[in-house]
Scaffold this motif. Sequence first.
Motif, short mmCIF file in Angstrom:
data_model
loop_
_atom_site.label_atom_id
_atom_site.label_comp_id
_atom_site.label_asym_id
_atom_site.label_seq_id
_atom_site.Cartn_x
_atom_site.Cartn_y
_atom_site.Cartn_z
N ALA A 183 -42.21 -14.90 -11.88
CA ALA A 183 -41.05 -15.98 -12.70
C ALA A 183 -39.97 -15.50 -12.54
O ALA A 183 -39.29 -14.33 -12.90
N SER A 184 -38.99 -16.91 -12.76
CA SER A 184 -37.75 -16.23 -12.47
C SER A 184 -37.20 -15.47 -13.21
O SER A 184 -37.52 -15.73 -14.37
N GLY A 185 -36.08 -15.49 -13.28
CA GLY A 185 -35.46 -14.04 -14.19
C GLY A 185 -36.46 -12.74 -14.79
O GLY A 185 -35.73 -11.69 -15.14
N ALA A 186 -37.26 -12.86 -14.10
CA ALA A 186 -37.69 -11.32 -14.22
C ALA A 186 -37.48 -10.37 -13.24
O ALA A 186 -37.36 -10.72 -12.26
N TYR A 187 -38.58 -8.89 -12.96
CA TYR A 187 -38.07 -7.84 -12.40
C TYR A 187 -39.18 -7.64 -11.76
O TYR A 187 -40.06 -7.20 -12.33
N TYR A 188 -39.10 -7.80 -10.75
CA TYR A 188 -40.53 -6.72 -9.75
C TYR A 188 -40.07 -5.55 -9.21
O TYR A 188 -38.86 -5.68 -8.13
N ASP A 189 -40.87 -4.16 -9.01
CA ASP A 189 -40.37 -3.31 -8.40
C ASP A 189 -38.56 -3.05 -8.37
O ASP A 189 -37.85 -2.83 -8.07
N GLY A 190 -38.54 -3.18 -9.63
CA GLY A 190 -36.71 -3.16 -9.69
C GLY A 190 -35.86 -3.88 -9.20
O GLY A 190 -35.05 -4.38 -9.22
N VAL A 191 -36.85 -5.66 -9.19
CA VAL A 191 -35.44 -6.65 -8.26
C VAL A 191 -35.68 -7.45 -8.89
O VAL A 191 -36.82 -8.01 -9.45
N ARG A 192 -34.34 -7.74 -9.79
CA ARG A 192 -34.64 -9.46 -10.34
C ARG A 192 -35.13 -10.79 -9.45
O ARG A 192 -34.39 -10.67 -8.07
N TYR A 193 -36.50 -11.24 -9.66
CA TYR A 193 -36.39 -12.44 -8.68
C TYR A 193 -36.03 -13.98 -9.22
O TYR A 193 -35.89 -13.95 -10.51
#
Length: 317
Positions: A173-183
């Motif tokens: 999902a654009s704008g979400a964070y995964y493992d502290g990384v903004r995607y």
Amino acid sequence: MTRNLMRRDINYLPGIEVEEAVEIMRHCFFDDTEVETQEYAVSNVEEFQQRYHELLKYWRYERCLAELYAGSGNTVFKYYGRCEICNSIQALVVDYQSAERGDGPRHPNWRERLICPNCGCNNRQRFIAHIVFQNYQPGMRVLMHEQRTLIFQQLQKELPQLEGFEYMGEGFASGAYYDGVRYENPSKCSYENDEFDVVVSNDVLAHVPDYKGAFAEVLRILKKGGRFVFSVPFNANSMTTEIRALVKENAIEYIAEPWYHPNPVEGYPPMLVYQIFGWDILQQLKDCGFTNVYGKAYYGIKEGYLGYLPLYFEAQK
Ligand SMILES: [Zn+2]
């Protein structure tokens, strides 16, 4: 083309360091203006080939440099050049890491080496810094299609408001964070219209299946007059972009043998190369609504921007 430009009878005299020989060679090859970083606008195969042949002196210099290094018997070399990030002359490190081994003398991977010992950035990354600084004025908002890279971290020291994200592939999902990384998905990002003055993308768009959608998104989030500067895997001898894979009805259709690059974020699957770009992207950028669309060939002796003949692209909203 004959190979007799390269001397096979160079004697290595005791006490003469390779680095000194490089300095002497630079002065033999170039005058003071030729060692400055040069950029040349190119927009198709013919213009590229014309520049390629006009600038062969740089190619010859690079071949002699490789031969000098190979003949010295050493495996690590210093190339004195100015680092744009450190704003000083540094002993850039050249070795044979990620070099292809062919016939004849070994050639370093110029693009990935020439590493500044102070900031750690290689040739390619130092050139990106050059481009960012060239386009930057205080107060501007700059977005990079990367965030975890050394070059992003180094640039952020100079431009504290620098923004970035990582694209780990489709399905997040654009704008979400995964493992502290903004995607963000470059072809469906979550930024507002007209947010940025400069968008920089380095070797990301080959992994985006809808790369034309990504062009449109960059246009949307740029302010009027804003600049898009990018590099991509590129075939300078091809007018057409080679599509290697497509997404059709949520499934990947492979047209060429699948080819992967490591994911920029550790722990995520490798990234498929969907396309290798050709000169038709300039027209595609114009069709999308960009103006002042150019390919730029460049070379820099003083800064150590070697790897004959590199290209980057720019377009304006
Ligand atoms: Zn540096």
